[in-house]
Design a protein around this motif. Structure first.
Motif, PDB file in Angstrom:
ATOM      1  N   VAL A  17      40.307  34.372  53.007  1.00 37.95           N
ATOM      2  CA  VAL A  17      41.598  33.687  53.046  1.00 37.95           C
ATOM      3  C   VAL A  17      42.354  34.117  54.293  1.00 37.95           C
ATOM      4  O   VAL A  17      42.020  35.105  54.940  1.00 37.95           O
ATOM      5  CB  VAL A  17      42.447  33.987  51.777  1.00 37.95           C
ATOM      6  N   SER A  18      43.405  33.375  54.598  1.00 37.81           N
ATOM      7  CA  SER A  18      44.223  33.719  55.760  1.00 37.81           C
ATOM      8  C   SER A  18      44.934  35.048  55.505  1.00 37.81           C
ATOM      9  O   SER A  18      45.149  35.454  54.359  1.00 37.81           O
ATOM     10  CB  SER A  18      45.256  32.623  56.023  1.00 37.81           C
ATOM     11  N   LEU A  19      45.303  35.685  56.583  1.00 37.17           N
ATOM     12  CA  LEU A  19      46.024  36.948  56.487  1.00 37.17           C
ATOM     13  C   LEU A  19      47.323  36.761  55.706  1.00 37.17           C
ATOM     14  O   LEU A  19      47.685  37.585  54.865  1.00 37.17           O
ATOM     15  CB  LEU A  19      46.308  37.483  57.886  1.00 37.17           C
ATOM     16  N   ARG A  20      47.983  35.657  55.944  1.00 41.28           N
ATOM     17  CA  ARG A  20      49.248  35.359  55.246  1.00 41.28           C
ATOM     18  C   ARG A  20      49.036  35.299  53.730  1.00 41.28           C
ATOM     19  O   ARG A  20      49.798  35.876  52.962  1.00 41.28           O
ATOM     20  CB  ARG A  20      49.799  34.045  55.773  1.00 41.28           C
ATOM     21  N   ARG A  21      47.980  34.590  53.294  1.00 41.92           N
ATOM     22  CA  ARG A  21      47.687  34.471  51.861  1.00 41.92           C
ATOM     23  C   ARG A  21      47.351  35.843  51.271  1.00 41.92           C
ATOM     24  O   ARG A  21      47.771  36.171  50.169  1.00 41.92           O
ATOM     25  CB  ARG A  21      46.532  33.484  51.643  1.00 41.92           C
ATOM     26  N   ALA A  22      46.616  36.654  52.009  1.00 40.41           N
ATOM     27  CA  ALA A  22      46.256  37.989  51.538  1.00 40.41           C
ATOM     28  C   ALA A  22      47.503  38.853  51.332  1.00 40.41           C
ATOM     29  O   ALA A  22      47.629  39.543  50.319  1.00 40.41           O
ATOM     30  CB  ALA A  22      45.305  38.656  52.521  1.00 40.41           C
ATOM     31  N   VAL A  23      48.419  38.792  52.276  1.00 42.87           N
ATOM     32  CA  VAL A  23      49.657  39.576  52.160  1.00 42.87           C
ATOM     33  C   VAL A  23      50.457  39.121  50.938  1.00 42.87           C
ATOM     34  O   VAL A  23      50.984  39.939  50.187  1.00 42.87           O
ATOM     35  CB  VAL A  23      50.492  39.466  53.459  1.00 42.87           C
ATOM     36  N   VAL A  24      50.530  37.812  50.721  1.00 45.64           N
ATOM     37  CA  VAL A  24      51.259  37.291  49.552  1.00 45.64           C
ATOM     38  C   VAL A  24      50.632  37.800  48.261  1.00 45.64           C
ATOM     39  O   VAL A  24      51.334  38.234  47.345  1.00 45.64           O
ATOM     40  CB  VAL A  24      51.306  35.741  49.583  1.00 45.64           C
ATOM     41  N   LEU A  25      49.308  37.779  48.163  1.00 50.67           N
ATOM     42  CA  LEU A  25      48.630  38.266  46.954  1.00 50.67           C
ATOM     43  C   LEU A  25      48.924  39.741  46.709  1.00 50.67           C
ATOM     44  O   LEU A  25      49.162  40.152  45.571  1.00 50.67           O
ATOM     45  CB  LEU A  25      47.123  38.027  47.050  1.00 50.67           C
ATOM     46  N   VAL A  26      48.931  40.535  47.769  1.00 44.49           N
ATOM     47  CA  VAL A  26      49.223  41.968  47.626  1.00 44.49           C
ATOM     48  C   VAL A  26      50.681  42.176  47.228  1.00 44.49           C
ATOM     49  O   VAL A  26      50.987  42.972  46.334  1.00 44.49           O
ATOM     50  CB  VAL A  26      48.880  42.732  48.924  1.00 44.49           C
ATOM     51  N   MET A  27      51.602  41.436  47.873  1.00 46.71           N
ATOM     52  CA  MET A  27      53.017  41.611  47.561  1.00 46.71           C
ATOM     53  C   MET A  27      53.359  41.157  46.144  1.00 46.71           C
ATOM     54  O   MET A  27      54.283  41.683  45.532  1.00 46.71           O
ATOM     55  CB  MET A  27      53.879  40.869  48.588  1.00 46.71           C
ATOM     56  N   GLN A  28      52.598  40.205  45.605  1.00 45.53           N
ATOM     57  CA  GLN A  28      52.822  39.753  44.234  1.00 45.53           C
ATOM     58  C   GLN A  28      52.076  40.624  43.216  1.00 45.53           C
ATOM     59  O   GLN A  28      52.032  40.295  42.044  1.00 45.53           O
ATOM     60  CB  GLN A  28      52.365  38.296  44.078  1.00 45.53           C
ATOM     61  N   ASP A  29      51.496  41.714  43.678  1.00 44.03           N
ATOM     62  CA  ASP A  29      50.718  42.634  42.840  1.00 44.03           C
ATOM     63  C   ASP A  29      49.536  41.954  42.157  1.00 44.03           C
ATOM     64  O   ASP A  29      49.096  42.361  41.088  1.00 44.03           O
ATOM     65  CB  ASP A  29      51.604  43.323  41.789  1.00 44.03           C
ATOM     66  N   LYS A  30      49.018  40.900  42.778  1.00 46.13           N
ATOM     67  CA  LYS A  30      47.831  40.231  42.260  1.00 46.13           C
ATOM     68  C   LYS A  30      46.567  40.809  42.883  1.00 46.13           C
ATOM     69  O   LYS A  30      45.464  40.534  42.430  1.00 46.13           O
ATOM     70  CB  LYS A  30      47.893  38.726  42.527  1.00 46.13           C
ATOM     71  N   ALA A  31      46.747  41.616  43.933  1.00 49.40           N
ATOM     72  CA  ALA A  31      45.612  42.223  44.623  1.00 49.40           C
ATOM     73  C   ALA A  31      46.029  43.556  45.221  1.00 49.40           C
ATOM     74  O   ALA A  31      47.229  43.815  45.414  1.00 49.40           O
ATOM     75  CB  ALA A  31      45.097  41.290  45.714  1.00 49.40           C
ATOM     76  N   VAL A  32      45.019  44.376  45.520  1.00 50.89           N
ATOM     77  CA  VAL A  32      45.254  45.657  46.193  1.00 50.89           C
ATOM     78  C   VAL A  32      44.423  45.688  47.470  1.00 50.89           C
ATOM     79  O   VAL A  32      43.367  45.055  47.548  1.00 50.89           O
ATOM     80  CB  VAL A  32      44.882  46.868  45.295  1.00 50.89           C
ATOM     81  N   VAL A  33      44.907  46.410  48.455  1.00 49.72           N
ATOM     82  CA  VAL A  33      44.200  46.509  49.733  1.00 49.72           C
ATOM     83  C   VAL A  33      43.062  47.518  49.575  1.00 49.72           C
ATOM     84  O   VAL A  33      43.285  48.670  49.238  1.00 49.72           O
ATOM     85  CB  VAL A  33      45.152  46.948  50.867  1.00 49.72           C
ATOM     86  N   GLU A  34      41.835  47.056  49.798  1.00 48.17           N
ATOM     87  CA  GLU A  34      40.659  47.933  49.738  1.00 48.17           C
ATOM     88  C   GLU A  34      40.335  48.505  51.102  1.00 48.17           C
ATOM     89  O   GLU A  34      39.863  49.618  51.208  1.00 48.17           O
ATOM     90  CB  GLU A  34      39.440  47.169  49.199  1.00 48.17           C
ATOM     91  N   ARG A  35      40.554  47.704  52.127  1.00 50.63           N
ATOM     92  CA  ARG A  35      40.314  48.153  53.501  1.00 50.63           C
ATOM     93  C   ARG A  35      41.346  47.499  54.399  1.00 50.63           C
ATOM     94  O   ARG A  35      41.622  46.316  54.273  1.00 50.63           O
ATOM     95  CB  ARG A  35      38.912  47.760  53.947  1.00 50.63           C
ATOM     96  N   ALA A  36      41.914  48.289  55.296  1.00 50.64           N
ATOM     97  CA  ALA A  36      42.955  47.795  56.196  1.00 50.64           C
ATOM     98  C   ALA A  36      42.482  47.904  57.646  1.00 50.64           C
ATOM     99  O   ALA A  36      41.590  48.689  57.960  1.00 50.64           O
ATOM    100  CB  ALA A  36      44.234  48.595  56.003  1.00 50.64           C
ATOM    101  N   HIS A  37      43.104  47.097  58.518  1.00 47.67           N
ATOM    102  CA  HIS A  37      42.848  47.218  59.952  1.00 47.67           C
ATOM    103  C   HIS A  37      43.415  48.563  60.397  1.00 47.67           C
ATOM    104  O   HIS A  37      44.586  48.867  60.130  1.00 47.67           O
ATOM    105  CB  HIS A  37      43.542  46.090  60.727  1.00 47.67           C
ATOM    106  N   PRO A  38      42.629  49.388  61.060  1.00 52.82           N
ATOM    107  CA  PRO A  38      43.105  50.719  61.456  1.00 52.82           C
ATOM    108  C   PRO A  38      44.317  50.636  62.387  1.00 52.82           C
ATOM    109  O   PRO A  38      44.291  49.930  63.378  1.00 52.82           O
ATOM    110  CB  PRO A  38      41.919  51.342  62.177  1.00 52.82           C
ATOM    111  N   GLY A  39      45.359  51.327  62.009  1.00 50.02           N
ATOM    112  CA  GLY A  39      46.542  51.430  62.851  1.00 50.02           C
ATOM    113  C   GLY A  39      47.459  50.223  62.852  1.00 50.02           C
ATOM    114  O   GLY A  39      48.486  50.250  63.522  1.00 50.02           O
ATOM    115  N   LEU A  40      47.136  49.170  62.139  1.00 50.41           N
ATOM    116  CA  LEU A  40      47.993  47.988  62.115  1.00 50.41           C
ATOM    117  C   LEU A  40      48.724  47.896  60.782  1.00 50.41           C
ATOM    118  O   LEU A  40      48.123  48.078  59.724  1.00 50.41           O
ATOM    119  CB  LEU A  40      47.169  46.707  62.342  1.00 50.41           C
ATOM    120  N   ARG A  41      50.014  47.608  60.853  1.00 46.38           N
ATOM    121  CA  ARG A  41      50.829  47.523  59.644  1.00 46.38           C
ATOM    122  C   ARG A  41      51.727  46.299  59.721  1.00 46.38           C
ATOM    123  O   ARG A  41      52.030  45.800  60.795  1.00 46.38           O
ATOM    124  CB  ARG A  41      51.694  48.776  59.483  1.00 46.38           C
TER     125      ARG A  41
END
Length: 168
Positions: A17-41
């Motif tokens: 999915v798009s990065l935007r959709r992924a962020v929305v899923l995490v912010m809605q507590d529907k998903a958790v981040v398993e792996r993140a881009h190193p150093g990017l927030r």
């Protein structure tokens, strides 16, 4: 644009999915981040979270079993790694081995990635008629192969392939 791999709660890959959709899923507590881009927030007034590469759904989603991957232009380009099947250069189009006008259709085994020059040169002919040779034969990928090929980040693709015991 970056894409994020979505895993089911059981760690099975579901989609990219798009990065935007992924962020929305995490912010809605529907998903958790398993792996993140190193150093990017991602930072905002009330948000500070890592930029997700792979997320996992919090709840299991039942997905009907799909034996075959649906054909798509994007899937053919990803399967062939955006390389022309005739010359090996960067591919931007999809070529029908047996042209549609001659009974060929949109299938995995009848389409290959092609550069615009070779696609135009082959025109409404078979590769044999055009005097062209395929560098590799087309194949029908599994649904997981298509998902892995669609991921733009090779490191994530390799890691997920390792989880699944597949080849990236």
């Amino acid at each position: 644009m970056r894409e994020t791999l979505v895993l089911n709660a059981s760690f099975e890959p579901l989609a990219a999915v798009s990065l935007r959709r992924a962020v929305v899923l995490v912010m809605q507590d529907k998903a958790v981040v398993e792996r993140a881009h190193p150093g990017l927030r991602i930072r905002a007034a009330s948000v500070d979270m890592p930029l997700p590469q792979v997320i996992r759904l919090s709840r299991y989603v039942r997905v009907p079993f799909r034996r075959r991957a649906p054909w798509s232009r994007r899937g053919v380009l990803a399967r062939d790694q955006h390389r022309c099947a005739y010359c090996g250069r960067r591919a931007t189009t999809v070529d029908h081995i047996v042209p549609r006008s001659r009974g060929g259709g949109d299938t995995w085994l009848n389409t290959v990635a092609s550069c615009a020059e070779d696609n135009h040169r082959k025109a409404d002919r078979t590769p044999e008629q055009a005097g062209m040779r395929l560098l590799r034969r087309p194949f029908e990928p599994t649904p997981v192969d298509v998902l892995l090929a669609s991921l733009t980040d090779g490191a994530v693709r390799g890691e997920v392939a390792g989880w699944l015991g597949a080849s990236a």
